[in-house]
Design a protein around this motif. Structure first.
Motif, PDB file in Angstrom:
ATOM      1  N   ALA A 167       0.822  -1.217   0.000  1.00 40.58           N
ATOM      2  CA  ALA A 167       0.000   0.000   0.000  1.00 40.58           C
ATOM      3  C   ALA A 167       0.852   1.261   0.000  1.00 40.58           C
ATOM      4  CB  ALA A 167      -0.927   0.003   1.203  1.00 40.58           C
ATOM      5  N   ALA A 168       2.146   1.141   0.357  1.00 45.30           N
ATOM      6  CA  ALA A 168       3.026   2.301   0.373  1.00 45.30           C
ATOM      7  C   ALA A 168       3.758   2.493  -0.948  1.00 45.30           C
ATOM      8  CB  ALA A 168       4.055   2.154   1.501  1.00 45.30           C
ATOM      9  N   LEU A 169       3.577   1.568  -1.888  1.00 45.19           N
ATOM     10  CA  LEU A 169       4.272   1.647  -3.163  1.00 45.19           C
ATOM     11  C   LEU A 169       3.521   2.552  -4.133  1.00 45.19           C
ATOM     12  CD1 LEU A 169       5.176  -2.124  -3.695  1.00 45.19           C
ATOM     13  CD2 LEU A 169       6.655  -0.316  -2.792  1.00 45.19           C
ATOM     14  N   THR A 170       4.273   3.233  -4.999  1.00 43.47           N
ATOM     15  CA  THR A 170       3.638   4.007  -6.066  1.00 43.47           C
ATOM     16  C   THR A 170       3.316   3.128  -7.270  1.00 43.47           C
ATOM     17  OG1 THR A 170       5.849   4.614  -6.872  1.00 43.47           O
ATOM     18  CG2 THR A 170       4.754   6.153  -5.370  1.00 43.47           C
ATOM     19  N   LEU A 171       3.803   1.907  -7.261  1.00 42.07           N
ATOM     20  CA  LEU A 171       3.416   0.919  -8.267  1.00 42.07           C
ATOM     21  C   LEU A 171       2.124   0.275  -7.777  1.00 42.07           C
ATOM     22  CD1 LEU A 171       4.393  -0.450 -10.909  1.00 42.07           C
ATOM     23  CD2 LEU A 171       5.522  -2.171  -9.465  1.00 42.07           C
ATOM     24  N   TRP A 172       1.061   0.395  -8.577  1.00 44.28           N
ATOM     25  CA  TRP A 172      -0.267   0.099  -8.054  1.00 44.28           C
ATOM     26  C   TRP A 172      -0.551  -1.392  -7.930  1.00 44.28           C
ATOM     27  CZ3 TRP A 172      -0.883   4.326  -5.980  1.00 44.28           C
ATOM     28  CH2 TRP A 172      -0.811   5.562  -6.627  1.00 44.28           C
ATOM     29  N   TRP A 173      -0.158  -2.209  -8.934  1.00 42.11           N
ATOM     30  CA  TRP A 173      -0.673  -3.574  -8.957  1.00 42.11           C
ATOM     31  C   TRP A 173      -0.275  -4.427  -7.752  1.00 42.11           C
ATOM     32  CZ3 TRP A 173       2.722  -7.592  -8.926  1.00 42.11           C
ATOM     33  CH2 TRP A 173       4.018  -7.377  -9.388  1.00 42.11           C
ATOM     34  N   ALA A 236       1.490 -13.617 -11.801  1.00 45.00           N
ATOM     35  CA  ALA A 236       1.514 -12.932 -13.100  1.00 45.00           C
ATOM     36  C   ALA A 236       0.098 -12.686 -13.613  1.00 45.00           C
ATOM     37  CB  ALA A 236       2.310 -13.764 -14.107  1.00 45.00           C
ATOM     38  N   LEU A 237      -0.768 -13.688 -13.468  1.00 35.01           N
ATOM     39  CA  LEU A 237      -2.153 -13.511 -13.912  1.00 35.01           C
ATOM     40  C   LEU A 237      -2.863 -12.457 -13.073  1.00 35.01           C
ATOM     41  CD1 LEU A 237      -4.573 -14.286 -15.632  1.00 35.01           C
ATOM     42  CD2 LEU A 237      -4.990 -16.212 -14.072  1.00 35.01           C
ATOM     43  N   ALA A 238      -2.639 -12.479 -11.758  1.00 36.78           N
ATOM     44  CA  ALA A 238      -3.267 -11.489 -10.878  1.00 36.78           C
ATOM     45  C   ALA A 238      -2.782 -10.083 -11.211  1.00 36.78           C
ATOM     46  CB  ALA A 238      -2.969 -11.819  -9.422  1.00 36.78           C
ATOM     47  N   ALA A 239      -1.495  -9.932 -11.483  1.00 34.72           N
ATOM     48  CA  ALA A 239      -0.972  -8.626 -11.866  1.00 34.72           C
ATOM     49  C   ALA A 239      -1.572  -8.160 -13.186  1.00 34.72           C
ATOM     50  CB  ALA A 239       0.554  -8.689 -11.969  1.00 34.72           C
ATOM     51  N   HIS A 240      -1.779  -9.089 -14.099  1.00 32.43           N
ATOM     52  CA  HIS A 240      -2.403  -8.735 -15.382  1.00 32.43           C
ATOM     53  C   HIS A 240      -3.839  -8.261 -15.168  1.00 32.43           C
ATOM     54  CE1 HIS A 240      -3.336  -8.884 -19.658  1.00 32.43           C
ATOM     55  NE2 HIS A 240      -4.400  -9.609 -19.369  1.00 32.43           N
ATOM     56  N   LEU A 241      -4.560  -8.911 -14.273  1.00 34.88           N
ATOM     57  CA  LEU A 241      -5.940  -8.515 -14.006  1.00 34.88           C
ATOM     58  C   LEU A 241      -6.009  -7.118 -13.378  1.00 34.88           C
ATOM     59  CD1 LEU A 241      -7.289 -11.896 -12.582  1.00 34.88           C
ATOM     60  CD2 LEU A 241      -7.879 -10.864 -14.786  1.00 34.88           C
ATOM     61  N   ALA A 242      -4.958  -6.739 -12.642  1.00 38.40           N
ATOM     62  CA  ALA A 242      -4.946  -5.437 -11.962  1.00 38.40           C
ATOM     63  C   ALA A 242      -4.247  -4.360 -12.777  1.00 38.40           C
ATOM     64  CB  ALA A 242      -4.258  -5.570 -10.609  1.00 38.40           C
ATOM     65  N   ARG A 243      -3.933  -4.634 -14.029  1.00 41.69           N
ATOM     66  CA  ARG A 243      -3.106  -3.714 -14.824  1.00 41.69           C
ATOM     67  C   ARG A 243      -3.754  -2.355 -15.029  1.00 41.69           C
ATOM     68  NH1 ARG A 243      -5.931  -7.039 -17.973  1.00 41.69           N
ATOM     69  NH2 ARG A 243      -6.877  -6.268 -19.917  1.00 41.69           N
ATOM     70  N   LEU A 245      -5.919  -0.871 -12.945  1.00 43.88           N
ATOM     71  CA  LEU A 245      -6.308  -0.239 -11.695  1.00 43.88           C
ATOM     72  C   LEU A 245      -5.244   0.753 -11.244  1.00 43.88           C
ATOM     73  CD1 LEU A 245      -7.606  -3.378  -9.748  1.00 43.88           C
ATOM     74  CD2 LEU A 245      -8.980  -1.633 -10.861  1.00 43.88           C
ATOM     75  N   THR A 246      -5.678   1.835 -10.635  1.00 40.64           N
ATOM     76  CA  THR A 246      -4.748   2.773 -10.018  1.00 40.64           C
ATOM     77  C   THR A 246      -4.807   2.557  -8.509  1.00 40.64           C
ATOM     78  OG1 THR A 246      -6.453   4.490  -9.906  1.00 40.64           O
ATOM     79  CG2 THR A 246      -5.115   4.389 -11.902  1.00 40.64           C
ATOM     80  N   ASP A 247      -4.640   3.625  -7.747  1.00 43.98           N
ATOM     81  CA  ASP A 247      -4.781   3.460  -6.298  1.00 43.98           C
ATOM     82  C   ASP A 247      -6.236   3.248  -5.900  1.00 43.98           C
ATOM     83  OD1 ASP A 247      -5.337   6.075  -7.139  1.00 43.98           O
ATOM     84  OD2 ASP A 247      -5.068   6.848  -5.118  1.00 43.98           O
TER      85      ASP A 247
END
Length: 421
Positions: A167-173, A236-243, A245-247
């Motif tokens: 939650a503290a990262l600026t990378l959202w996924w 990898a699949l979960a990160a793709h699904l969240a691609r 999304l922002t914060d």
């Protein structure tokens, strides 16, 4: 192992009152302060704020309990049951510990929301349970390979870092893999984006399957490779699904749920509004005051996130009273800051923002002390001075300054008696 024996001998039983007390006392304000009154999705999603804490404790307890069995060489003995069947009763009290703690968090949020008849958001509940089980299973794997005095703190700290730090990262996924954005849901005109639920659910399932492979096949190389493949592929699949999304994990709520009444103006309210009759009446009263002053009021005043053509936003909370409505009507008539000003261009009309808003709020029926408290005493005094002018002077002042706020090249005229400032 009998269930009562597992419950009596498990450290989860001893940890239960402390974890429940922590959720209720230490996290109570965070679980109740930001919830949207009367809105089930908000009450459910807000409970996920407790997930990192509950998951960490359960991972540590699971590591400790499995380490005890490993130290006793239970898994090395010839048994009629497989490793999964032996491990399940050990982890069952830990799962009960986590579920009861999450239930306490949900109870706190739901109580603060004061929701009416309905049910928690099922997708959020499934994600919470899935992530809880994933942390418990990973903790049990740590307990299989390390002694308890190392396994428990390592699992506890590691779980908390994995669940809370993204939650503290600026990378959202990464935050969406562990449901780190769900507690920001939702205003009454918002709903959860399903991508956030699918992403967290996929990650939890892949980690759980990987941990189960390690538990079932123990130290075999094939088990390790299978676990790595499942976890990496699922991540990898979960990160793709969240691609995309922002914060934020919300999207506008479909307007079909709005209840609309009357005409000129038509007033559209969400069903969660506690006093719809009072709000409807107060909205029409505020609109009539503005119209008598010559302010154009759209045909529709709606609580929808994105009002359509000839409609403006009615910005009120779900527990609004008649006193809250004038501000809600007036706020929807204020112009948005132009793009040129957002890009850093000179914006002389910025001086007119607060005086114009103060005049609009006061004209809609907001009392002078409230206007002064919201915008400042000088702005409220100027708004009162303008309101003492003839109707045509007030309207000309309003239209000039409102038009100035929509561009970057027009200076405001704050005091008709003294000229442009």
């Amino acid at each position: 192992m009998l269930l009562r024996t597992a419950l009596r001998s498990s450290s989860a039983t001893w940890a239960l009152p402390f974890l429940i007390a922590f959720v209720l006392l230490a996290l109570g304000d965070d679980l109740s302060s930001w919830v949207t009154v009367g809105y089930w999705p908000s009450a459910t999603a807000n409970a996920t704020f407790a997930l990192p804490f509950v998951n960490a404790v359960c991972a540590g307890v699971a590591a400790w309990e499995v380490a005890r069995f490993t130290r006793g060489r239970v898994f090395d003995q010839t048994a009629a049951r497989g490793p999964l069947a032996i491990t399940a009763p050990v982890l069952l009290p830990v799962a009960v510990l986590g579920l009861l703690a999450l239930l306490a968090a949900l109870f706190t949020s739901v109580s603060a929301a004061g929701v009416g008849p309905g049910l928690p958001q099922p997708g959020v509940l499934l994600v919470m349970i899935g992530l809880l089980l994933a942390n418990i299973l990973v903790g049990s794997v740590v307990g299989r390979v390390l002694p308890g005095v190392l396994a428990a703190p390592l699992a506890l700290v590691g779980s908390f870092v994995v669940n809370a730090y993204p939650a503290a990262l600026t990378l959202w996924w990464p935050r969406h893999l562990v449901a780190g954005g769900l507690d920001g849901c939702c205003a009454v005109d918002e709903t959860l984006d399903p991508a956030a639920l699918w992403s967290a659910g996929t990650f939890a399932a892949s980690v759980s399957l990987g941990a189960l492979a390690l538990i079932r096949f123990r130290g075999r190389l094939l088990a390790l490779l299978t676990a790595l493949a499942l976890t990496a592929g699922g991540t990898a699949l979960a990160a793709h699904l969240a691609r995309d999304l922002t914060d934020s994990v919300v999207r506008p709520r479909p307007p079909a749920a709005l209840h609309c009444t009357g005409s000129r103006p038509t007033v559209c309210l969400w069903p969660e509004v506690r006093h719809p009759t009072t709000v409807d009446r107060a909205t029409r009263t505020a609109a009539a005051r503005l119209q008598r002053a010559g302010v154009p009021v759209p045909d529709t005043l709606t609580m929808a996130a994105r009002p359509g053509p000839d409609a403006s936003k009615l910005g009120i909370p779900t527990d609004a009273t008649a006193a809250d409505v004038p501000a809600g009507v007036a706020s929807g008539l204020l112009p948005e800051t132009p793009a040129c000003a957002l890009r850093g261009a000179p914006y002389p009309a910025a001086d007119a923002e607060l005086p114009l808003a103060a005049w609009l709020y006061a004209t809609a029926g907001e009392p002078h002390p409230v206007v002064a408290g919201r915008f400042g005493a000088p702005e409220a005094a100027l708004a009162r001075k303008i309101r003492n002018q003839p109707r045509d002077v007030q309207l000309a002042w309003y239209e000039h300054n409102r038009d100035a706020l929509t561009t970057c090249g027009t200076r405001p005229d704050l005091d008709p008696g003294k000229g442009t400032r």
